[in-house]
Design a protein around this motif. Structure first.
Motif, PDB file in Angstrom:
ATOM      1  N   GLY A 190      22.781  52.323  17.724  1.00 27.32           N
ATOM      2  CA  GLY A 190      22.428  53.514  19.105  1.00 27.32           C
ATOM      3  C   GLY A 190      21.001  53.463  19.140  1.00 27.32           C
ATOM      4  O   GLY A 190      20.463  54.289  19.967  1.00 27.32           O
ATOM      5  N   LYS A 191      20.080  52.733  18.735  1.00 27.83           N
ATOM      6  CA  LYS A 191      18.681  52.895  18.582  1.00 27.83           C
ATOM      7  C   LYS A 191      18.054  51.367  18.225  1.00 27.83           C
ATOM      8  O   LYS A 191      18.405  50.801  17.683  1.00 27.83           O
ATOM      9  N   ASN A 192      16.642  51.326  19.080  1.00 34.06           N
ATOM     10  CA  ASN A 192      16.017  50.076  18.904  1.00 34.06           C
ATOM     11  C   ASN A 192      15.285  49.907  17.422  1.00 34.06           C
ATOM     12  O   ASN A 192      14.240  49.821  17.359  1.00 34.06           O
ATOM     13  N   SER A 193      16.116  49.946  16.335  1.00 36.94           N
ATOM     14  CA  SER A 193      15.382  49.670  14.998  1.00 36.94           C
ATOM     15  C   SER A 193      15.852  48.581  14.674  1.00 36.94           C
ATOM     16  O   SER A 193      16.371  47.754  15.164  1.00 36.94           O
ATOM     17  N   ASN A 194      14.737  48.014  13.621  1.00 39.18           N
ATOM     18  CA  ASN A 194      14.733  46.646  13.283  1.00 39.18           C
ATOM     19  C   ASN A 194      15.562  46.557  12.032  1.00 39.18           C
ATOM     20  O   ASN A 194      15.303  47.461  10.911  1.00 39.18           O
ATOM     21  N   ILE A 195      16.190  45.523  11.922  1.00 41.08           N
ATOM     22  CA  ILE A 195      16.923  45.027  10.643  1.00 41.08           C
ATOM     23  C   ILE A 195      15.737  44.776   9.522  1.00 41.08           C
ATOM     24  O   ILE A 195      15.055  43.770   9.983  1.00 41.08           O
ATOM     25  N   THR A 196      15.783  45.128   8.389  1.00 41.43           N
ATOM     26  CA  THR A 196      14.864  44.550   7.407  1.00 41.43           C
ATOM     27  C   THR A 196      15.598  43.888   6.171  1.00 41.43           C
ATOM     28  O   THR A 196      15.042  42.947   5.553  1.00 41.43           O
ATOM     29  N   CYS A 197      16.945  44.090   5.950  1.00 41.55           N
ATOM     30  CA  CYS A 197      17.599  43.311   4.895  1.00 41.55           C
ATOM     31  C   CYS A 197      19.103  43.342   5.103  1.00 41.55           C
ATOM     32  O   CYS A 197      19.561  44.309   5.654  1.00 41.55           O
ATOM     33  N   ILE A 198      19.675  42.395   4.384  1.00 42.80           N
ATOM     34  CA  ILE A 198      21.084  42.340   4.778  1.00 42.80           C
ATOM     35  C   ILE A 198      21.683  41.861   3.160  1.00 42.80           C
ATOM     36  O   ILE A 198      20.872  41.140   2.546  1.00 42.80           O
ATOM     37  N   THR A 199      22.868  42.604   2.847  1.00 43.99           N
ATOM     38  CA  THR A 199      23.243  42.115   1.498  1.00 43.99           C
ATOM     39  C   THR A 199      25.048  42.423   1.817  1.00 43.99           C
ATOM     40  O   THR A 199      25.378  43.001   2.436  1.00 43.99           O
ATOM     41  N   PHE A 200      25.573  41.930   0.700  1.00 45.52           N
ATOM     42  CA  PHE A 200      27.005  42.129   0.346  1.00 45.52           C
ATOM     43  C   PHE A 200      27.460  42.726  -0.855  1.00 45.52           C
ATOM     44  O   PHE A 200      26.804  42.384  -1.762  1.00 45.52           O
ATOM     45  N   ASP A 201      28.650  43.106  -0.907  1.00 47.87           N
ATOM     46  CA  ASP A 201      29.286  43.837  -2.076  1.00 47.87           C
ATOM     47  C   ASP A 201      30.309  43.101  -2.700  1.00 47.87           C
ATOM     48  O   ASP A 201      30.680  41.905  -1.652  1.00 47.87           O
ATOM     49  N   GLU A 202      30.751  42.997  -3.637  1.00 48.26           N
ATOM     50  CA  GLU A 202      31.916  41.990  -4.145  1.00 48.26           C
ATOM     51  C   GLU A 202      33.280  42.086  -3.578  1.00 48.26           C
ATOM     52  O   GLU A 202      33.905  40.773  -3.739  1.00 48.26           O
ATOM     53  N   ASN A 203      33.315  42.938  -2.672  1.00 48.29           N
ATOM     54  CA  ASN A 203      34.707  43.054  -1.873  1.00 48.29           C
ATOM     55  C   ASN A 203      34.284  42.519  -0.409  1.00 48.29           C
ATOM     56  O   ASN A 203      35.268  42.578   0.522  1.00 48.29           O
ATOM     57  N   GLY A 204      33.092  41.914  -0.067  1.00 50.35           N
ATOM     58  CA  GLY A 204      32.908  41.428   1.291  1.00 50.35           C
ATOM     59  C   GLY A 204      32.193  42.558   2.216  1.00 50.35           C
ATOM     60  O   GLY A 204      32.060  41.940   3.594  1.00 50.35           O
ATOM     61  N   MET A 205      31.987  43.700   1.958  1.00 50.06           N
ATOM     62  CA  MET A 205      31.248  44.603   2.918  1.00 50.06           C
ATOM     63  C   MET A 205      29.771  44.195   2.868  1.00 50.06           C
ATOM     64  O   MET A 205      29.289  43.921   1.987  1.00 50.06           O
ATOM     65  N   MET A 206      29.448  44.410   4.164  1.00 52.51           N
ATOM     66  CA  MET A 206      28.135  44.035   4.535  1.00 52.51           C
ATOM     67  C   MET A 206      27.269  45.227   4.606  1.00 52.51           C
ATOM     68  O   MET A 206      27.682  46.403   5.310  1.00 52.51           O
TER      69      MET A 206
END
Length: 288
Positions: free
Chosen positions: A203-219
């Motif tokens: 809902g806002k023009n914020s920048n993504i800084t990092c992505i990762t995943f848990d052992e169940n596949g949640m981003m």
């Protein structure tokens, strides 16, 4: 209640960094839960080591070649690899003796991650995804025309890429996450496909800084503005993670070998935090 219960905090400050005099950027952990922290110091940065369980700090564990170890990954050959998001170089340091090696990339890289076959993918403002071998030779692996890459993460046979789009096509999100399927052991990639439109979710023009995943596949997606960390399921469900205790901007995240997610908070005051997630992260292949 204190006679019968022990309450452990979900999140703690970790590493005792000076919020005014020290500028923390890259984070990476090894299989023994040691946390490596990149600090920006002119003219050459440094990488400190935090030893568990309390984060005892070993200052200047590695003298970095670049002023800012912005993003870091441990490789399968016991080297730590890093880029600075400003110069077109990839650096690796041997964790045993601190000896450095470096090479030039086809363009500037801001983030990097290994796949299960030892291929290192990285990208940045060069609008390409690069593939780097352990000898630091590199090739262009995928085209990201008009997309400035902010984050890279390998998961479940694909390279996930977060970035900002500057073109004029209406069907491409201004800020989004894409993925390229890895279709061979030498790191050949399929064409990219869109995973999510960040502005539509946040809902806002914020920048993504990092992505990762848990052992169940949640981003897990960190940003520099209204949402500190968002979670995204494979079914397309989006939520915010602990919004009462985690605040933006979060510039880096990395999972340790246990249940801890380490966060670089760049707000006031700047701090490194250790968050107890109660579950492990997805594999970081370079550590294995």
């Amino acid at each position: 209640y204190q006679d019968n219960y022990i309450l452990y905090p979900r999140i703690i400050e970790y590493g005792d960094f000076d919020a005014l005099d020290e500028s923390v950027w890259g984070l990476e952990a090894d299989n023994n839960e040691n946390l490596y922290v990149g600090l920006s110091i002119f003219p050459e940065g440094t990488i400190d080591k935090l030893i568990p369980p309390s984060g005892v700090r070993e200052n200047d564990f590695i003298s970095a070649v670049l002023p800012t170890p912005f993003s870091m990954r441990i490789g399968p050959d016991n080297n730590i690899y890093y880029v600075d998001g400003v110069n077109p170089y990839i650096i690796k340091h041997d964790l045993s003796n601190g000896s450095p090696a470096f090479n030039t990339l086809p363009g500037i890289a801001s983030d990097l991650d290994f796949d299960e076959n030892g291929n290192l993918f990285c990208g940045g403002s060069g609008e390409k995804l690069y593939k780097v071998q352990t000898d630091l030779s590199s090739t262009i692996a995928a085209d990201y025309t008009n997309i400035s890459i902010k984050a890279v993460r390998v998961y479940d046979g694909s390279v996930y890429v977060a970035g900002n789009y500057s073109g004029d096509e209406n069907d491409i999100p201004e800020i989004g996450i894409w993925r390229n399927q890895i279709i061979s052991s030498d790191g050949t990639l399929n064409e990219k496909e869109i995973v999510l439109d960040w502005i539509e979710l946040s809902g806002k023009n914020s920048n993504i800084t990092c992505i990762t995943f848990d052992e169940n596949g949640m981003m897990y997606i960190s940003s520099d503005d209204n949402i500190a960390i968002g979670t995204y399921t494979s079914e397309g469900m989006f939520n915010t993670l602990y919004p009462k205790i985690i605040f933006a901007p979060i510039s880096k995240m990395t999972w340790g070998s246990d249940n801890y997610l380490y966060l670089n908070y760049r707000g006031d005051p700047r701090s490194v935090f250790r968050l107890d997630m109660g579950l492990k992260g997805a594999p970081y292949y370079g550590r294995e």
